[in-house]
Design a protein around this motif. Structure first.
Motif, PDB file in Angstrom:
ATOM      1  N   SER A  20       0.938  -1.050  -0.131  1.00  0.00           N
ATOM      2  CA  SER A  20      -0.006   0.072   0.033  1.00  0.00           C
ATOM      3  C   SER A  20       1.079   1.171  -0.117  1.00  0.00           C
TER       4      SER A  20
ATOM      5  N   GLY B 131       1.199   5.251   1.082  1.00  0.00           N
ATOM      6  CA  GLY B 131       0.545   6.387   1.673  1.00  0.00           C
ATOM      7  C   GLY B 131       1.723   7.476   1.569  1.00  0.00           C
TER       8      GLY B 131
ATOM      9  N   GLU C 247       1.048  11.110   0.340  1.00  0.00           N
ATOM     10  CA  GLU C 247      -0.365  11.391   1.252  1.00  0.00           C
ATOM     11  C   GLU C 247       0.379  12.165   2.495  1.00  0.00           C
ATOM     12  N   CYS C 248       1.378  11.281   3.132  1.00  0.00           N
ATOM     13  CA  CYS C 248       2.064  11.858   4.370  1.00  0.00           C
ATOM     14  C   CYS C 248       2.769  12.843   4.170  1.00  0.00           C
TER      15      CYS C 248
ATOM     16  N   ASP D 234       2.031   6.128   7.247  1.00  0.00           N
ATOM     17  CA  ASP D 234       1.245   5.291   6.665  1.00  0.00           C
ATOM     18  C   ASP D 234       1.308   3.787   7.327  1.00  0.00           C
TER      19      ASP D 234
ATOM     20  N   ALA E 144      -2.264   8.305   6.765  1.00  0.00           N
ATOM     21  CA  ALA E 144      -2.690   8.191   5.659  1.00  0.00           C
ATOM     22  C   ALA E 144      -3.742   7.183   5.211  1.00  0.00           C
TER      23      ALA E 144
ATOM     24  N   THR F 211      -4.827   4.344   3.541  1.00  0.00           N
ATOM     25  CA  THR F 211      -4.386   3.168   3.021  1.00  0.00           C
ATOM     26  C   THR F 211      -4.946   2.054   3.491  1.00  0.00           C
TER      27      THR F 211
END
Ligand SMILES: Cc1cc2nc3c(=O)[nH]c(=O)nc-3n(C[C@H](O)[C@H](O)[C@H](O)COP(=O)(O)OP(=O)(O)OC[C@H]3O[C@@H](n4cnc5c(N)ncnc54)[C@H](O)[C@@H]3O)c2cc1C
Ligand code: FES
Ligand code: FES
Lengths: 939, 276
Positions: free
Chosen positions: A592, A594, A597-598, A811, A873, A875
């Motif tokens: 996954s 993230g 996004e982080c 994440d 995040a 995910t």
């Protein structure tokens, strides 16, 4: 002023009070006690069974021993026991006057889950609940004598301020909810039994060792006669009493081959100050300590080396001279434990292609774990001849294997278990006390107990490896990386332990997180005459992530790029193959993603204007910085865990799993996983853990495996059991299996509830066992991401660093317990901040640790830490159980570089060597005439 | 911690019950330091718990008398009391100094002011207080008549004092003349509530305008400089250089000698400016 002092009266004999019995009340119970001269109240209370009174330091620094004397809170480790005469003592066990109810402060600690391992909890509650305690402000001053190594204090603050974080359970849907630890009630009432909290068995022997005062020496002679005369001394052991042909390593791994066999239980050669020389077993700790003083040892002092670069030179003293291949030391004659070289692509060509090259060397320092519970264990033989060892360990099963090997035991004759363990962080992935307890029990037939002092924690356990990392990065003008290389030299100290694995791990994710075709590294794990290094949260990556992430900022500044933009340009993307310095991919996958996004979350938070106000004086400069890190979910070495779930007669379940619980919360999450699959409240799932008799095998709780592997095993077993239950229910009720579902203590089959107790009774009659066993492995492995950001102010003259804002994005895949996950992040961040700004373990020129106490080695107190904004995040991992990824180890990794980058941004100066304490910063700041560039915006 | 080497403990009603002295004996005040590390050279603790000396006596005209056995908690609480003479401008220093200790309020419940002085640590904030407020220490030797020394002279080095074997610190007297002075305070610690690396106190006499600058924590023993008029920056620096040799700066895990010197030279002018 002093009228007529007479000096003529002799000391009246009535003034002597040696061992005279006295009265006091403890938690309302009258007691008659006869304290020893020199005894403190802490041990007196524990001798009377009040185990809620803990020992964290025994010196007034940590507060774990806090009790009330007539309503006044005191550190009972400093309180002379004889002064308790006629006093009313209250311990955590007596805080709530009525049985079965909680004091409001206990309830608040439960509601906010103001603990992780819980070893500090009793003392903190006794401080906060005291008159004149919490009522006083500010709270950080009230709690300056209460240290917690796990939480980072936010949860403690929330508890004291009465904030609630625990959510209601939703039967069958508990995953994803903030549920409390099953051990919470026992922790806040002082009933939880940590390793040392057991009444002494008859005949118990207490162990102490004489430790080497020399960094490198040969033992010539040991005289123990005088020590044997000390009343209460039972026996004394030296190197002559242990097999010299059975070297081992105190590090524990499923495959012991990954660590070197370079250690003896008791040796003739001393390789660091603090190494065990002679073991004393006595009826009391006091007798053992006094006997240790009386042992005389003659040494031939050998030249010592403390710096790993020097240790690799041809003329350096050799630590493990003459050890052969069986030791698995790569080059004993060069003091090199492990040497790793790797190249992926062509680095020389990559640097040719580069428009810009940055190169710098970064150094990181030693960090002790400082688990609040010191290492300790005890052993005894039961009448059937079996040996039982209870220990403060992250790896009871591996400890068993190690003891079986060392003492040539039949495995079935040995039982190793932990109950509550007070913190780990990697420090308890070692066998440091158990071997000598077992030695004494086997030689004498008597129970044995060994509890480390706080000083021994500093001088004789393990630390984070000090690293020296030279990083070279090449990039095109647009920021695209063309080559990355590093040379890593680690100081593994006198014994190898985890040194090889830590080195290997350090060369992986710090590079693998960036796309770059050409990567290369040379790594050396080197022996020196320092206290051994070992496993520590981050496992080597913390150190190289520090170096690489600092270098990335230096590259950004050379290119005139925003640091986050440089990272965005180069960081891995979903679907990428993860490659570091080895051309072939391993079993790592991006299950996954993230990371982006982080990074966005941290940038946005830093730009939000939140945090402390910027100091207005021109003496302060301010700046911000961030860093990212990726961590593999689980170790590359073999790691397995097995869970067994039984349906019990009353319709509830029991999960037996070997993973140990020491504050990382794996037990809570494993229970949530089981309850979710089995459609019941978490209350209906009883957990049995970490016991080689009662639970199936588990490699141990380290390398982020508690949720991932342990949780995976629980998930698999629960699914199998559910399947069994539904199939039987369908048969017994005659309803189609699709219409059957688990619902609390019953199976609901098309609205015909069949109680599980009934189902079990019927199944047993038919000869079915309603029990499932499943195993999980740490392979393939996903990766977790963490990004940290800071805004700081640095005082140009004093060198003081003030954190204005701290932001972390993680994440963790599907977050199985948000409250707990946040706590793990905060704890890791606290350890990272402490490492960079405060924790400075100093070595004297003779190789002695100069500050082996919590008074002089300061882990962060509440006052020293900012509140960190924590984000997750969104995910869902395709590999981890229920979409989850582990999140206890990784948060520490981006903290140091983010802080160093923020300080560099504020001051315009790159400080490469940790720690960044005021005395180390101020000279450079003072010599910088012009103000630093403040205009490099980060976003 | 349990002091394994202690084999006897005595609780005399008055100090004079202890007439002879030998190595291995130690007065036990609050015990917060004694019980915080092993004491391998001691064998007997002499409890001061029965002496019942009145903790604090404040008289507007003469000043404040602090018994050695006064706990830091008592002193801190007193420092927050409202009934003190309005002329005692320096009074807030009492709480500020208590709060400059690394120890928690729980330790203050037991730790004594005398214990803090007798321990003679550079970071002994009550030493700073006593010296800055021109205190006098009253000492009770075992064999001789009581004597007094100025607080400035009391501590002679790191964990060294003028106390002779067995000699007791009985009390500290802070004269009203010093309590009436205007105070200025600067402190640096590497951790928020931690041990002082430098603790400087200035006082200004409302009558003569004389400034007294007391330097502690940064140096191995307290240093005091007296200025009839506020010195200029260069004179101040020269006075500091003259009064404190480089070797007199203290180095320990809480700070290096060079950083401490730097802090002293940074804070001292601020104090002079504040008081000028
Ligand atoms: C967590 C912690 C933090 C601390 N932080 C600080 C700090 O920041 N700064 C600092 O200076 N200290 C600090 N200390 C040390 C100490 O606790 C204090 O200095 C305290 O004031 C000592 O007082 P006490 O009454 O407990 O002394 P005790 O421990 O009873 O005695 C200390 C010493 O003084 C002697 N003594 C005591 N009273 C007398 C007397 N009246 N006459 C002669 N000899 C006497 C004793 O024999 C002993 O040698 C700290 C201690 C702890 C546990
Ligand atoms: S054990 Fe008493 S304060 Fe740490
Ligand atoms: S929870 Fe505070 S030390 Fe572990």
């Amino acid at each position: 002023m002093v009228p007529g002092l007479s000096y003529s009266r002799p000391l009246s004999s009535a003034a002597l009070s040696r061992n005279r019995p006295m009265q006091l009340t403890i938690n309302g119970n009258p007691a008659e006690v006869a304290p020893r001269p020199g005894q403190c109240l802490r041990t007196l209370l524990r001798e009377h069974g009040w185990y809620g009174v803990k020992k964290g330091c025994d010196a007034g620094d940590c507060g774990a021993c806090t009790v009330w004397v007539d309503d006044n809170p005191v550190h009972s480790c400093l309180y002379p026991a004889f002064r308790a005469k006629d006093r009313h003592i209250t311990t955590i066990e007596g805080l709530s006057p009525e049985n079965g109810t909680l004091h409001p402060m206990q309830a608040q600690f439960l509601a906010a889950q103001g603990f992780q391992c819980g070893f500090c909890t009793a003392g903190t509650i006794m401080t906060a609940a005291a008159k004149g305690g919490a009522m006083r402000t500010p709270m950080e001053r009230v709690l300056k004598g209460n240290l917690c190594r796990c939480t980072g204090y936010r949860a403690i603050r929330d508890a004291i301020e009465g904030r609630r974080h625990v959510q209601e359970d939703l039967p069958g849907a508990s995953v994803g909810r903030s549920l409390g630890s099953p051990l919470g009630p026992a922790l806040v009432t002082g009933q939880a039994r940590f390793t040392a909290d057991e009444p002494p068995l008859p005949g118990l022997l207490h162990l102490k060792v004489v430790r080497s005062p020399h960094a490198h020496a040969q033992v010539l002679a040991i005289r123990k006669e005088a020590a044997l005369e000390v009343p209460g001394v039972h026996s004394i052991f030296t190197w002559e009493d242990v097999p010299q042909h059975r070297p081992f390593t105190s590090a524990t791994h499923d495959d012991y081959h990954v660590d070197p066999d370079d250690t003896l239980m008791l040796d003739r050669v001393m390789r660091f100050v603090g190494q065990r020389v002679v073991l004393v077993a006595a009826d009391s700790e006091q007798a053992a300590a006094l006997a240790c003083d009386k042992i005389e040892v003659d040494y031939e002092i050998l030249p010592a080396v403390f710096d790993p670069e020097e240790a690799m030179r041809p003329d350096a003293p050799i630590l493990h001279h003459g050890k052969d291949a069986a030791s698995r030391i790569s080059h004993p004659e060069r003091n090199v434990l492990r040497e790793i070289h790797g190249e992926n692509g062509n680095v020389a060509a990559g640097f040719e292609e580069a428009d810009v090259i940055v190169e710098n060397t970064y150094a990181t320092h030693r960090q002790p774990h400082v688990t609040l519970e010191t290492h300790n264990s005890h052993s005894h033989l039961s009448p059937d001849g079996r040996l039982h060892v209870r220990t403060s360990s992250q790896t009871p099963f591996l400890t068993k294997v190690k003891l079986v090997y060392l003492f040539n035991l039949y495995p079935e004759n040995l039982h190793v278990y932990t109950e509550r363990v007070g913190g780990g962080f990697g420090g308890k992935q070692e066998v440091l006390t158990e071997d000598l307890c077992v030695l004494v029990t086997l030689k004498t037939g008597r129970p044995a107990r060994w509890e480390f002092t706080r000083e021994e924690e500093f001088t004789a356990t393990t630390t984070r490896h000090p690293f020296r990392v030279k990083v070279k990065l090449g990039a095109r003008r647009d920021g695209t990386l063309t080559a990355m290389s590093m040379r890593v030299v680690t100081n593994t100290g006198a014994y190898g332990n985890h040194g090889g694995e830590v080195l290997g791990h350090s060369l992986n994710e710090a590079f693998a997180v960036y796309r770059c075709p050409n990567k290369q590294a040379d790594g050396y794990a080197v022996y020196t005459n320092c206290v051994p290094a070992g496993a520590f949260r981050g496992y080597g990556l913390t150190q190289t992530a520090y170096a690489v992430e600092c270098a990335m900022d230096e590259l950004a500044s050379t290119l005139g790029m925003v640091p986050a933009a440089l990272r965005r340009k180069n960081m891995i993307q979903p679907g990428d193959t993860l490659l570091s310095i080895w051309p072939h991919p391993g079993d790592l996958e991006i299950g996954s993603y993230g990371l982006a996004e982080c990074l966005d979350l941290v940038e946005a938070a830093l730009a939000s204007g939140r945090g402390e106000p910027v100091p207005q004086s021109p003496e302060w400069c301010t700046g911000q910085g961030l860093a990212l890190a990726m961590l593999d979910c689980g170790p590359p070495t073999e790691h397995r865990s097995e869970a067994r779930i039984d349906l019990l007669a009353n319709g509830s379940y029991q999960v037996a799993i070997g993973s140990a619980e020491f504050g990382s919360g794996s037990l809570t999450v494993q229970r949530q996983i089981a309850a979710t699959v089995l459609g019941c409240p978490v209350e209906s799932v009883k957990m049995v853990t970490a016991d080689t008799d009662k639970t199936p095998y588990d490699t141990g709780t380290f390398a982020s495996t508690g949720t991932l592997v342990g949780g995976g095993a629980v998930l698999a077993a629960a699914k199998v059991l559910k399947e069994q239950l539904l199939r039987l229910a369908s048969r017994y009720t005659g309803q189609p299996i699709d219409s059957c579902q688990l619902s609390g203590a019953a199976v609901d089959c098309a609205n015909h509830p069949l109680p599980l107790s009934e189902l079990l009774a019927r199944a047993e009659k038919e000869g079915h066992r309603l029990s499932a066993v499943r195993r999980a492995y740490a392979a393939p492995r996903s990766v977790a991401f963490n990004v940290h950001g800071f805004r700081v102010a640095v005082h140009r003259i004093t060198g003081q660093v003030r954190i204005l804002q701290s932001v972390h994005a993680a994440d963790a895949g599907q977050v199985l317990n948000p409250m707990q996950c946040r706590g793990q992040v905060e704890g890791g961040v606290a350890q990272g901040i402490g490492w960079v700004l405060r924790e400075d373990m100093q070595l004297t020129p003779e190789g002695r640790i100069a500050n082996p106490t919590l008074r002089h080695f300061r882990i962060p107190a509440m006052a020293d830490l900012p509140e960190t904004e924590v984000y997750f995040a969104h995910t869902h991992d395709r590999i981890g159980p229920m979409g989850a990824k582990p999140m206890s180890e990784s948060p520490v990794n981006p903290v140091a570089p983010a802080l160093a980058n923020a300080i560099a941004n504020a001051t315009g100066i790159r400080f490469t060597d940790l720690p960044l304490t005021a005395p180390r910063l101020y000279p450079t700041l003072a010599h910088r005439p012009t103000l630093p560039a403040q205009d490099i915006a980060l976003s | 911690m349990d002091l394994h080497h202690i084999t006897a403990q005595q609780s005399p009603q008055t100090p004079d019950e202890v007439q002879t002295w030998e190595p291995g004996l130690a007065w036990l005040a609050g015990g917060t330091w004694l019980f915080s590390e092993p004491q391998p050279v001691l064998h007997t603790l002499l409890d001061m718990g029965n002496f019942n000396w009145p903790s604090l006596q404040a008289v507007e005209e003469t000043g404040l008398e602090i018994a050695a056995t006064c706990t830091i908690a008592q002193l801190h609480a007193f420092g927050g009391s409202t009934g003190v003479p309005a002329s005692w401008q320096a009074f807030p220093l009492i709480q500020t100094c208590c709060e400059s200790l690394q120890s928690s309020f729980k330790i203050w419940n037991e730790a004594t002011v005398g214990g803090n002085l007798c321990l003679g640590l550079p970071a002994g904030a009550l030493i700073s207080l006593a010296v800055a407020l021109e205190g006098t220490c009253v000492l009770w030797p075992r064999q001789d008549l009581p004597r007094s020394v100025s607080a400035l002279e009391f501590v002679t080095g790191v964990q060294q004092t003028v106390l002779r074997p067995g000699e007791l610190l009985r009390s500290i007297h802070l004269p009203a003349s010093a309590l009436r002075k205007q105070p200025a305070f600067r402190r640096f610690s590497q951790t928020q509530e931690g041990r002082s690396s430098a603790l400087l106190i200035g006082t200004r006499c409302p009558v003569t305008a004389e400034i007294l600058l007391t330097i502690t924590a940064a140096t191995v023993r307290p240093v005091q400089l007296r200025f009839a008029t506020p010195p200029g920056a260069r004179d101040l620096a020269a006075s500091l250089e003259a009064a404190i040799l480089p070797t007199a700066y203290f180095s320990d895990p809480h700070g290096t000698a060079d950083h401490r010197r730097h802090l002293v030279h940074y804070f001292a002018p601020q104090i002079i400016e504040e008081l000028a």
